[in-house]
Scaffold this active site. Structure first.
Site, PDB file in Angstrom:
ATOM      1  N   HIS A 238      -8.958   1.460   4.328  1.00 48.46           N
ATOM      2  CA  HIS A 238      -7.667   1.134   3.680  1.00 48.46           C
ATOM      3  C   HIS A 238      -6.922   2.402   3.311  1.00 48.46           C
ATOM      4  O   HIS A 238      -6.910   2.761   2.136  1.00 48.46           O
ATOM      5  CB  HIS A 238      -7.920   0.297   2.426  1.00 48.46           C
ATOM      6  N   PHE A 239      -6.278   3.030   4.018  1.00 44.65           N
ATOM      7  CA  PHE A 239      -6.178   3.050   5.478  1.00 44.65           C
ATOM      8  C   PHE A 239      -6.590   4.448   5.907  1.00 44.65           C
ATOM      9  O   PHE A 239      -6.147   5.398   5.271  1.00 44.65           O
ATOM     10  CB  PHE A 239      -4.742   2.751   5.922  1.00 44.65           C
TER      11      PHE A 239
END
Length: 143
Positions: free
Chosen positions: A48-49
């Site tokens: 993420h991410f």
């Protein structure tokens, strides 16, 4: 102020889901101010991410809930209980939280009756609101 060992004596959360590092202010049953030092080593940043790591909003809300749980479970009559998340209302995410940020988590209870509580949570970074909303919880006796 409570350190991580004292927090773990109050709430049951553990790595990788313990999302507060210390409690800066505590008024049992009324309010708490916690802190999370966000590092790139958090497991959620793997997905993420990877190219643009930001803390998932739901985990900011969970960190607020854990801060509130410390306040609720610090009352002598609530020791040994678990605070279950019962709901959220009006949650808004204002800014992203990045690795290196210090997340300040403040929860104040508006109502607490017969094991059901409702409060307001505000998360800030450098004095700017990143997340806010109403949190509800229910106290449960551990079996």
């Amino acid at each position: 102020m409570l350190n991580i060992q004292e927090i773990m004596a109050i709430i049951p959360h553990r790595y990788p889901f313990l999302l507060i590092d210390r409690i800066l202010e505590l008024e049992p049953g009324q309010r708490a101010v916690g802190e999370k030092l966000v590092t790139i080593n958090e497991p959620f940043f793997q997905g993420h991410f990877p190219a643009h790591p930001i803390m998932p909003g739901v985990l900011i809300v969970e960190a607020l809930a854990q801060t509130g749980a410390v306040a609720a479970l610090s009352l002598p009559e609530n020791r040994g209980k678990i605070a279950f998340f019962a709901g959220i209302d009006g949650v808004r995410f204002r800014k992203p939280v990045y690795p290196g940020d210090t997340l300040r988590l403040e929860v104040r209870f508006d109502k607490m009756r017969r094991g059901i509580g409702k409060g307001t949570g505000v998360a800030t970074v450098d004095g700017q609101v990143v997340c806010e909303g109403e949190l509800m919880f229910a106290l449960h006796v551990e079996r």
